[in-house]
Design an enzyme around this catalytic site. Structure first.
Site, PDB file in Angstrom:
ATOM      1  N   HIS A  65      36.730  40.031  27.704  1.00 52.19           N
ATOM      2  CA  HIS A  65      35.620  39.920  28.784  1.00 52.19           C
ATOM      3  C   HIS A  65      34.858  38.752  28.775  1.00 52.19           C
ATOM      4  CE1 HIS A  65      33.203  42.003  31.766  1.00 52.19           C
ATOM      5  NE2 HIS A  65      32.370  41.940  31.023  1.00 52.19           N
ATOM      6  N   ASN A  91      26.455  39.912  32.435  1.00 49.39           N
ATOM      7  CA  ASN A  91      27.516  40.609  32.317  1.00 49.39           C
ATOM      8  C   ASN A  91      28.186  41.168  33.946  1.00 49.39           C
ATOM      9  OD1 ASN A  91      29.654  42.449  32.190  1.00 49.39           O
ATOM     10  ND2 ASN A  91      28.728  43.650  30.626  1.00 49.39           N
ATOM     11  N   CYS A 132      36.714  39.633  35.571  1.00 54.07           N
ATOM     12  CA  CYS A 132      35.269  39.299  35.249  1.00 54.07           C
ATOM     13  C   CYS A 132      35.338  37.722  35.002  1.00 54.07           C
ATOM     14  CB  CYS A 132      35.198  39.823  33.721  1.00 54.07           C
ATOM     15  SG  CYS A 132      36.592  39.478  32.628  1.00 54.07           S
TER      16      CYS A 132
END
Length: 174
Positions: free
Chosen positions: A120, A141, A24
């Site tokens: 994250h 995201n 991520c």
């Protein structure tokens, strides 16, 4: 949703999304650097390979990054990245976005501190005022194909899989 004001990184585009890996932060930094340098030369895998050149296979696929590695990568790409031990405010997002400086969200999953997505990273694409002046931050995201709006007064981010992340820190200057 009616937007009365939108301030977005001019060249922000979603070029790739996160698959079954722990990259991520690589996706986040790639998106931000591609936007602020107006290029398409960055991608998550190459960022991760740069930072972990000796990992292979499963170890490479499921390696994540620390905030120090994220800072170091930004600086290696000519950016003066800085760590902020909190969520960036609406006004800070507005100023940094206007100045073409990308912001990475560092989040901790509220539901569980275990597993592949316990931590994250996400990218701030900008900010806006919607629905009669509600201040929101535009967030990408890496799991998603679009942006989401986050209430600028809340550091708890609901994400597409139903989990929630506490925005505990930021790295800005990408």
């Amino acid at each position: 949703m009616y937007a009365e004001y939108v301030n977005q990184l001019k060249n922000f585009r979603i070029r790739e999304t996160q698959g079954y890996n722990s990259w991520c932060a690589g996706y986040t930094m790639s998106a931000l650097l591609n936007a602020t340098y107006n290029t398409n030369r960055y991608n998550a895998e190459s960022v991760m390979r740069y930072l972990h050149p000796n990992l292979r296979g499963h170890d490479f696929q499921f390696t994540g990054l620390t905030s120090n590695e994220m800072l170091r990568f930004g600086r290696s790409q000519g950016r003066n990245t800085q760590y902020l031990n909190r969520m960036t405010s609406y006004n800070e997002v507005d100023q940094l976005t206007t100045n073409n400086q990308g912001i990475a969200v560092l989040g901790k999953r509220v539901e569980s501190s275990d597993g592949i997505h316990a931590g994250h990273a996400m990218a701030v694409a900008g900010n806006a005022k919607v629905n009669n002046g509600q201040k929101v931050i535009l967030i990408w995201n890496p799991w998603d194909n679009g942006l989401m709006t986050q209430d600028a007064h809340s550091n708890i981010i609901p994400v597409s899989n139903g989990d929630h992340y506490e925005w505990y820190a930021s790295i800005y200057g990408y």
